[in-house]
Write a protein that holds these residues in place. Sequence first.
Motif, PDB file in Angstrom:
ATOM      1  N   ILE A  33       0.836  -1.203   0.000  1.00 30.83           N
ATOM      2  CA  ILE A  33       0.000   0.000   0.000  1.00 30.83           C
ATOM      3  C   ILE A  33       0.871   1.254   0.000  1.00 30.83           C
ATOM      4  O   ILE A  33       0.589   2.228  -0.708  1.00 30.83           O
ATOM      5  CB  ILE A  33      -0.945  -0.021   1.211  1.00 30.83           C
ATOM      6  CG1 ILE A  33      -2.001  -1.134   1.037  1.00 30.83           C
ATOM      7  CG2 ILE A  33      -1.639   1.320   1.389  1.00 30.83           C
ATOM      8  CD1 ILE A  33      -2.882  -1.330   2.246  1.00 30.83           C
ATOM      9  N   THR A  37       0.892   4.021  -2.866  1.00 27.66           N
ATOM     10  CA  THR A  37       0.631   5.412  -2.480  1.00 27.66           C
ATOM     11  C   THR A  37       1.750   6.334  -2.957  1.00 27.66           C
ATOM     12  O   THR A  37       1.494   7.446  -3.439  1.00 27.66           O
ATOM     13  CB  THR A  37       0.472   5.522  -0.955  1.00 27.66           C
ATOM     14  OG1 THR A  37      -0.599   4.661  -0.522  1.00 27.66           O
ATOM     15  CG2 THR A  37       0.174   6.945  -0.537  1.00 27.66           C
ATOM     16  N   SER A  40       1.291   6.891  -6.566  1.00 29.02           N
ATOM     17  CA  SER A  40       0.171   7.812  -6.784  1.00 29.02           C
ATOM     18  C   SER A  40       0.603   9.254  -6.527  1.00 29.02           C
ATOM     19  O   SER A  40       0.248  10.170  -7.287  1.00 29.02           O
ATOM     20  CB  SER A  40      -1.000   7.440  -5.871  1.00 29.02           C
ATOM     21  OG  SER A  40      -1.487   6.144  -6.176  1.00 29.02           O
ATOM     22  N   GLU A 172      -4.822   3.930  -8.389  1.00 28.10           N
ATOM     23  CA  GLU A 172      -5.893   3.986  -7.388  1.00 28.10           C
ATOM     24  C   GLU A 172      -6.650   2.657  -7.328  1.00 28.10           C
ATOM     25  O   GLU A 172      -6.975   2.161  -6.245  1.00 28.10           O
ATOM     26  CB  GLU A 172      -6.856   5.130  -7.722  1.00 28.10           C
ATOM     27  CG  GLU A 172      -6.289   6.512  -7.451  1.00 28.10           C
ATOM     28  CD  GLU A 172      -5.984   6.730  -5.989  1.00 28.10           C
ATOM     29  OE1 GLU A 172      -6.901   6.566  -5.168  1.00 28.10           O
ATOM     30  OE2 GLU A 172      -4.824   7.045  -5.670  1.00 28.10           O
ATOM     31  N   LYS A 173      -6.917   2.076  -8.507  1.00 20.77           N
ATOM     32  CA  LYS A 173      -7.587   0.778  -8.529  1.00 20.77           C
ATOM     33  C   LYS A 173      -6.704  -0.295  -7.891  1.00 20.77           C
ATOM     34  O   LYS A 173      -7.184  -1.146  -7.142  1.00 20.77           O
ATOM     35  CB  LYS A 173      -7.915   0.386  -9.970  1.00 20.77           C
ATOM     36  CG  LYS A 173      -9.019   1.219 -10.603  1.00 20.77           C
ATOM     37  CD  LYS A 173      -9.284   0.753 -12.032  1.00 20.77           C
ATOM     38  CE  LYS A 173     -10.391   1.585 -12.680  1.00 20.77           C
ATOM     39  NZ  LYS A 173     -10.659   1.154 -14.092  1.00 20.77           N
ATOM     40  N   ARG A 175      -4.402   0.209  -5.640  1.00 17.83           N
ATOM     41  CA  ARG A 175      -4.371   0.428  -4.199  1.00 17.83           C
ATOM     42  C   ARG A 175      -5.652  -0.067  -3.531  1.00 17.83           C
ATOM     43  O   ARG A 175      -5.618  -0.699  -2.468  1.00 17.83           O
ATOM     44  CB  ARG A 175      -4.173   1.917  -3.892  1.00 17.83           C
ATOM     45  CG  ARG A 175      -3.992   2.208  -2.401  1.00 17.83           C
ATOM     46  CD  ARG A 175      -3.698   3.666  -2.161  1.00 17.83           C
ATOM     47  NE  ARG A 175      -4.808   4.522  -2.571  1.00 17.83           N
ATOM     48  CZ  ARG A 175      -4.804   5.842  -2.454  1.00 17.83           C
ATOM     49  NH1 ARG A 175      -3.736   6.462  -1.965  1.00 17.83           N
ATOM     50  NH2 ARG A 175      -5.849   6.562  -2.843  1.00 17.83           N
ATOM     51  N   ASP A 176      -6.805   0.209  -4.192  1.00 15.97           N
ATOM     52  CA  ASP A 176      -8.076  -0.276  -3.638  1.00 15.97           C
ATOM     53  C   ASP A 176      -8.117  -1.803  -3.621  1.00 15.97           C
ATOM     54  O   ASP A 176      -8.578  -2.408  -2.640  1.00 15.97           O
ATOM     55  CB  ASP A 176      -9.249   0.265  -4.463  1.00 15.97           C
ATOM     56  CG  ASP A 176      -9.394   1.775  -4.335  1.00 15.97           C
ATOM     57  OD1 ASP A 176      -8.859   2.330  -3.355  1.00 15.97           O
ATOM     58  OD2 ASP A 176     -10.028   2.393  -5.216  1.00 15.97           O
ATOM     59  N   SER A 179      -5.854  -2.990  -0.877  1.00 17.18           N
ATOM     60  CA  SER A 179      -6.487  -2.776   0.428  1.00 17.18           C
ATOM     61  C   SER A 179      -7.585  -3.800   0.674  1.00 17.18           C
ATOM     62  O   SER A 179      -7.715  -4.350   1.780  1.00 17.18           O
ATOM     63  CB  SER A 179      -7.058  -1.357   0.500  1.00 17.18           C
ATOM     64  OG  SER A 179      -6.046  -0.388   0.350  1.00 17.18           O
ATOM     65  N   SER A 180      -8.383  -4.061  -0.377  1.00 15.07           N
ATOM     66  CA  SER A 180      -9.453  -5.048  -0.246  1.00 15.07           C
ATOM     67  C   SER A 180      -8.891  -6.442   0.014  1.00 15.07           C
ATOM     68  O   SER A 180      -9.377  -7.180   0.883  1.00 15.07           O
ATOM     69  CB  SER A 180     -10.300  -5.052  -1.509  1.00 15.07           C
ATOM     70  OG  SER A 180     -11.327  -6.023  -1.430  1.00 15.07           O
TER      71      SER A 180
END
Length: 303
Positions: A33, A37, A40, A172-173, A175-176, A179-180
Amino acid sequence: MTIRKAALQIAAVVLLILTAFNTYLAGDHLKRIQATTALSLESSGVQAGIARVWQDFTDMETGQRGFLLTDDAAYLQPYVDAKNAITADLANLRSSLTNRPQSEQALEIQLESLVASKQTEIERTIDLRQQGYRHRAFLLVQTNQGKQYTDQARSLVSSLSSLENSRFATLEKQRDATSSQAMSQTIAANLGLLVLTAGLFLLIRFHQRALEQQAAQSRQALAERDSQLEKRIRLMSDAGDQTRAQIAVIEESVRLLLEKYDGFLPPLGYACAQQIKEATAQLEQLRNHLLGQPESDLHEQAA
Protein backbone atom coordinates in the motif's frame (compact mmCIF):
# COMPACT_ATOMS: atom_id res chain seq x y z
CA MET A 1 -2.60 -38.39 28.46
CA THR A 2 0.30 -38.44 25.98
CA ILE A 3 -2.07 -37.83 23.06
CA ARG A 4 -3.59 -34.80 24.80
CA LYS A 5 -0.16 -33.33 25.51
CA ALA A 6 0.90 -33.87 21.90
CA ALA A 7 -2.32 -32.22 20.69
CA LEU A 8 -1.71 -29.22 22.97
CA GLN A 9 1.86 -28.85 21.75
CA ILE A 10 0.84 -29.10 18.09
CA ALA A 11 -1.99 -26.58 18.57
CA ALA A 12 0.38 -24.15 20.31
CA VAL A 13 2.96 -24.44 17.51
CA VAL A 14 0.28 -23.94 14.84
CA LEU A 15 -1.03 -20.90 16.73
CA LEU A 16 2.46 -19.36 16.82
CA ILE A 17 2.98 -20.08 13.10
CA LEU A 18 -0.40 -18.59 12.18
CA THR A 19 0.31 -15.52 14.33
CA ALA A 20 3.70 -15.03 12.62
CA PHE A 21 2.08 -15.51 9.19
CA ASN A 22 -0.62 -12.96 10.05
CA THR A 23 2.08 -10.49 11.10
CA TYR A 24 3.96 -11.10 7.85
CA LEU A 25 0.78 -10.55 5.81
CA ALA A 26 0.06 -7.29 7.61
CA GLY A 27 3.61 -6.03 7.02
CA ASP A 28 3.59 -7.11 3.35
CA HIS A 29 0.22 -5.46 2.71
CA LEU A 30 1.42 -2.27 4.40
CA LYS A 31 4.53 -2.18 2.19
CA ARG A 32 2.46 -2.73 -0.95
CA ILE A 33 0.00 0.00 0.00
CA GLN A 34 2.85 2.38 0.81
CA ALA A 35 4.51 1.63 -2.55
CA THR A 36 1.25 2.22 -4.43
CA THR A 37 0.63 5.41 -2.48
CA ALA A 38 4.13 6.65 -3.31
CA LEU A 39 3.50 6.00 -7.03
CA SER A 40 0.17 7.81 -6.78
CA LEU A 41 1.88 10.81 -5.19
CA GLU A 42 4.51 10.72 -7.91
CA SER A 43 1.80 10.72 -10.57
CA SER A 44 0.10 13.64 -8.84
CA GLY A 45 3.43 15.47 -8.89
CA VAL A 46 3.76 14.88 -12.63
CA GLN A 47 0.22 16.21 -13.16
CA ALA A 48 1.09 19.30 -11.15
CA GLY A 49 4.27 19.78 -13.22
CA ILE A 50 2.30 19.57 -16.48
CA ALA A 51 -0.21 22.07 -15.13
CA ARG A 52 2.57 24.51 -14.16
CA VAL A 53 4.16 24.31 -17.63
CA TRP A 54 0.83 24.97 -19.33
CA GLN A 55 0.13 27.84 -16.95
CA ASP A 56 3.49 29.36 -17.84
CA PHE A 57 2.68 28.92 -21.52
CA THR A 58 -0.68 30.69 -21.25
CA ASP A 59 0.82 33.43 -19.07
CA MET A 60 3.38 34.16 -21.81
CA GLU A 61 0.56 34.47 -24.35
CA THR A 62 -1.41 36.72 -22.00
CA GLY A 63 1.54 39.07 -21.53
CA GLN A 64 2.15 39.13 -25.30
CA ARG A 65 -1.49 39.89 -26.13
CA GLY A 66 -1.80 42.65 -23.51
CA PHE A 67 1.40 44.40 -24.63
CA LEU A 68 0.54 44.22 -28.33
CA LEU A 69 -2.87 45.78 -27.70
CA THR A 70 -1.85 48.52 -25.24
CA ASP A 71 1.88 49.09 -25.84
CA ASP A 72 2.07 49.26 -22.03
CA ALA A 73 5.23 47.63 -20.64
CA ALA A 74 3.34 46.72 -17.46
CA TYR A 75 1.46 44.08 -19.47
CA LEU A 76 4.74 42.36 -20.20
CA GLN A 77 5.22 41.31 -16.58
CA PRO A 78 3.21 38.06 -16.87
CA TYR A 79 5.29 37.17 -19.92
CA VAL A 80 8.58 37.92 -18.15
CA ASP A 81 7.59 35.95 -15.03
CA ALA A 82 6.34 32.97 -17.07
CA LYS A 83 9.44 33.04 -19.31
CA ASN A 84 11.70 32.89 -16.26
CA ALA A 85 9.66 30.09 -14.64
CA ILE A 86 8.99 27.83 -17.61
CA THR A 87 12.60 26.75 -18.05
CA ALA A 88 12.80 25.40 -14.49
CA ASP A 89 9.30 23.90 -14.71
CA LEU A 90 10.19 22.07 -17.92
CA ALA A 91 13.36 20.73 -16.31
CA ASN A 92 11.38 19.47 -13.32
CA LEU A 93 8.82 17.87 -15.61
CA ARG A 94 11.57 16.20 -17.61
CA SER A 95 13.12 14.86 -14.40
CA SER A 96 9.78 13.54 -13.09
CA LEU A 97 9.26 11.63 -16.37
CA THR A 98 12.58 9.79 -16.12
CA ASN A 99 10.93 6.50 -15.16
CA ARG A 100 8.13 6.87 -17.70
CA PRO A 101 7.98 5.10 -21.10
CA GLN A 102 9.99 6.54 -23.98
CA SER A 103 6.79 7.61 -25.77
CA GLU A 104 5.82 9.82 -22.84
CA GLN A 105 9.31 11.29 -22.58
CA ALA A 106 9.17 12.03 -26.32
CA LEU A 107 5.99 14.05 -25.80
CA GLU A 108 7.79 16.17 -23.21
CA ILE A 109 10.69 16.76 -25.59
CA GLN A 110 8.25 17.92 -28.29
CA LEU A 111 6.62 20.22 -25.73
CA GLU A 112 9.99 21.79 -24.94
CA SER A 113 10.59 22.38 -28.64
CA LEU A 114 7.17 24.02 -29.06
CA VAL A 115 7.76 26.22 -26.02
CA ALA A 116 11.05 27.40 -27.53
CA SER A 117 9.33 28.12 -30.88
CA LYS A 118 6.50 29.94 -29.10
CA GLN A 119 8.98 32.06 -27.16
CA THR A 120 10.74 32.99 -30.40
CA GLU A 121 7.42 33.98 -32.03
CA ILE A 122 6.37 36.02 -28.97
CA GLU A 123 9.70 37.82 -28.77
CA ARG A 124 9.54 38.75 -32.44
CA THR A 125 6.10 40.31 -32.06
CA ILE A 126 7.13 42.15 -28.91
CA ASP A 127 10.29 43.49 -30.58
CA LEU A 128 8.26 44.78 -33.53
CA ARG A 129 5.77 46.46 -31.21
CA GLN A 130 8.51 48.03 -29.13
CA GLN A 131 10.08 49.42 -32.30
CA GLY A 132 6.74 51.00 -33.25
CA TYR A 133 5.79 48.49 -35.99
CA ARG A 134 2.36 47.78 -34.61
CA HIS A 135 0.85 46.77 -37.96
CA ARG A 136 3.71 44.41 -38.77
CA ALA A 137 3.45 42.85 -35.32
CA PHE A 138 -0.26 42.15 -35.87
CA LEU A 139 0.39 40.82 -39.34
CA LEU A 140 2.83 38.33 -37.77
CA VAL A 141 0.16 37.32 -35.27
CA GLN A 142 -2.39 36.93 -38.06
CA THR A 143 -0.22 34.31 -39.77
CA ASN A 144 -1.55 31.99 -37.03
CA GLN A 145 1.91 30.58 -36.53
CA GLY A 146 1.70 31.30 -32.82
CA LYS A 147 -1.78 29.78 -32.70
CA GLN A 148 -0.45 26.61 -34.29
CA TYR A 149 2.25 26.41 -31.63
CA THR A 150 -0.39 26.88 -28.95
CA ASP A 151 -2.70 24.24 -30.41
CA GLN A 152 0.13 21.73 -30.71
CA ALA A 153 1.30 22.48 -27.17
CA ARG A 154 -2.26 22.08 -25.90
CA SER A 155 -2.50 18.72 -27.64
CA LEU A 156 0.81 17.55 -26.14
CA VAL A 157 -0.20 18.74 -22.67
CA SER A 158 -3.55 17.01 -23.07
CA SER A 159 -1.84 13.76 -24.10
CA LEU A 160 0.56 13.91 -21.16
CA SER A 161 -2.30 14.66 -18.76
CA SER A 162 -4.39 11.80 -20.18
CA LEU A 163 -1.54 9.36 -19.73
CA GLU A 164 -0.98 10.49 -16.16
CA ASN A 165 -4.71 10.41 -15.42
CA SER A 166 -4.86 6.86 -16.72
CA ARG A 167 -1.79 5.93 -14.70
CA PHE A 168 -3.24 7.54 -11.59
CA ALA A 169 -6.58 5.76 -12.05
CA THR A 170 -4.76 2.44 -12.46
CA LEU A 171 -2.75 3.07 -9.31
CA GLU A 172 -5.89 3.99 -7.39
CA LYS A 173 -7.59 0.78 -8.53
CA GLN A 174 -4.48 -1.19 -7.62
CA ARG A 175 -4.37 0.43 -4.20
CA ASP A 176 -8.08 -0.28 -3.64
CA ALA A 177 -7.61 -3.87 -4.76
CA THR A 178 -4.58 -4.26 -2.50
CA SER A 179 -6.49 -2.78 0.43
CA SER A 180 -9.45 -5.05 -0.25
CA GLN A 181 -7.21 -8.08 -0.53
CA ALA A 182 -5.36 -7.11 2.63
CA MET A 183 -8.64 -6.68 4.47
CA SER A 184 -9.93 -10.07 3.28
CA GLN A 185 -6.72 -11.88 4.15
CA THR A 186 -6.48 -10.14 7.52
CA ILE A 187 -10.06 -11.05 8.37
CA ALA A 188 -9.49 -14.67 7.30
CA ALA A 189 -6.25 -14.91 9.27
CA ASN A 190 -7.82 -13.34 12.35
CA LEU A 191 -10.79 -15.71 12.11
CA GLY A 192 -8.35 -18.60 11.86
CA LEU A 193 -6.52 -17.29 14.92
CA LEU A 194 -9.80 -16.93 16.76
CA VAL A 195 -10.95 -20.45 15.92
CA LEU A 196 -7.58 -21.95 16.74
CA THR A 197 -7.37 -20.01 20.01
CA ALA A 198 -10.87 -21.14 20.97
CA GLY A 199 -9.97 -24.73 20.09
CA LEU A 200 -6.77 -24.50 22.08
CA PHE A 201 -8.67 -23.07 25.04
CA LEU A 202 -11.22 -25.90 24.88
CA LEU A 203 -8.44 -28.45 24.59
CA ILE A 204 -6.72 -26.96 27.64
CA ARG A 205 -9.99 -27.06 29.57
CA PHE A 206 -10.54 -30.68 28.53
CA HIS A 207 -6.99 -31.56 29.53
CA GLN A 208 -7.45 -29.77 32.87
CA ARG A 209 -10.68 -31.63 33.60
CA ALA A 210 -9.04 -34.90 32.66
CA LEU A 211 -6.20 -34.14 35.07
CA GLU A 212 -8.71 -33.27 37.79
CA GLN A 213 -10.55 -36.56 37.22
CA GLN A 214 -7.27 -38.45 37.33
CA ALA A 215 -6.32 -36.64 40.53
CA ALA A 216 -9.70 -37.50 42.07
CA GLN A 217 -9.32 -41.12 41.04
CA SER A 218 -5.80 -41.17 42.47
CA ARG A 219 -7.04 -39.70 45.75
CA GLN A 220 -9.85 -42.25 45.89
CA ALA A 221 -7.46 -45.10 45.13
CA LEU A 222 -5.06 -43.78 47.78
CA ALA A 223 -7.88 -43.56 50.31
CA GLU A 224 -8.88 -47.14 49.53
CA ARG A 225 -5.28 -48.27 49.93
CA ASP A 226 -5.03 -46.40 53.24
CA SER A 227 -8.23 -48.05 54.39
CA GLN A 228 -6.95 -51.49 53.40
CA LEU A 229 -3.64 -50.76 55.08
CA GLU A 230 -5.40 -49.72 58.28
CA LYS A 231 -7.42 -52.95 58.20
CA ARG A 232 -4.25 -54.95 57.72
CA ILE A 233 -2.58 -53.09 60.56
CA ARG A 234 -5.53 -53.78 62.81
CA LEU A 235 -5.49 -57.45 61.82
CA MET A 236 -1.76 -57.61 62.43
CA SER A 237 -2.24 -55.85 65.76
CA ASP A 238 -4.95 -58.30 66.78
CA ALA A 239 -2.83 -61.24 65.64
CA GLY A 240 0.13 -59.75 67.49
CA ASP A 241 -1.90 -59.46 70.66
CA GLN A 242 -2.98 -63.10 70.37
CA THR A 243 0.58 -64.12 69.62
CA ARG A 244 1.78 -62.11 72.60
CA ALA A 245 -0.69 -63.83 74.87
CA GLN A 246 0.41 -67.25 73.65
CA ILE A 247 4.05 -66.29 74.03
CA ALA A 248 3.32 -65.07 77.56
CA VAL A 249 1.68 -68.42 78.40
CA ILE A 250 4.68 -70.29 77.03
CA GLU A 251 7.09 -68.06 78.93
CA GLU A 252 5.14 -68.48 82.14
CA SER A 253 5.02 -72.24 81.70
CA VAL A 254 8.75 -72.43 81.08
CA ARG A 255 9.43 -70.18 84.08
CA LEU A 256 7.34 -72.35 86.40
CA LEU A 257 8.93 -75.48 84.99
CA LEU A 258 12.42 -74.16 85.65
CA GLU A 259 11.59 -72.80 89.11
CA LYS A 260 9.68 -75.79 90.51
CA TYR A 261 11.30 -78.69 88.73
CA ASP A 262 14.79 -77.34 88.18
CA GLY A 263 16.38 -80.04 90.33
CA PHE A 264 14.30 -82.84 88.86
CA LEU A 265 14.87 -82.08 85.20
CA PRO A 266 17.45 -84.12 83.37
CA PRO A 267 20.11 -82.08 81.60
CA LEU A 268 18.42 -82.59 78.25
CA GLY A 269 15.07 -81.40 79.59
CA TYR A 270 16.68 -78.39 81.24
CA ALA A 271 18.43 -77.47 77.97
CA CYS A 272 15.16 -77.79 76.04
CA ALA A 273 13.41 -75.55 78.55
CA GLN A 274 16.16 -72.91 78.17
CA GLN A 275 15.88 -73.14 74.37
CA ILE A 276 12.11 -72.66 74.58
CA LYS A 277 12.60 -69.60 76.78
CA GLU A 278 15.12 -68.07 74.37
CA ALA A 279 12.94 -68.92 71.39
CA THR A 280 9.92 -67.18 72.93
CA ALA A 281 12.05 -64.08 73.65
CA GLN A 282 13.24 -64.00 70.01
CA LEU A 283 9.69 -64.56 68.81
CA GLU A 284 8.53 -61.61 70.92
CA GLN A 285 11.25 -59.38 69.43
CA LEU A 286 10.24 -60.42 65.94
CA ARG A 287 6.59 -59.67 66.68
CA ASN A 288 7.43 -56.21 67.98
CA HIS A 289 9.64 -55.52 64.98
CA LEU A 290 6.87 -56.44 62.58
CA LEU A 291 4.35 -54.29 64.46
CA GLY A 292 6.82 -51.39 64.73
CA GLN A 293 6.59 -51.26 68.52
CA PRO A 294 9.17 -48.87 70.14
CA GLU A 295 12.02 -50.19 72.23
CA SER A 296 10.62 -48.48 75.34
CA ASP A 297 7.52 -50.64 75.09
CA LEU A 298 9.73 -53.70 74.79
CA HIS A 299 11.53 -52.79 77.99
CA GLU A 300 8.23 -52.21 79.78
CA GLN A 301 6.91 -55.58 78.62
CA ALA A 302 10.14 -57.26 79.62
CA ALA A 303 9.88 -55.64 83.05
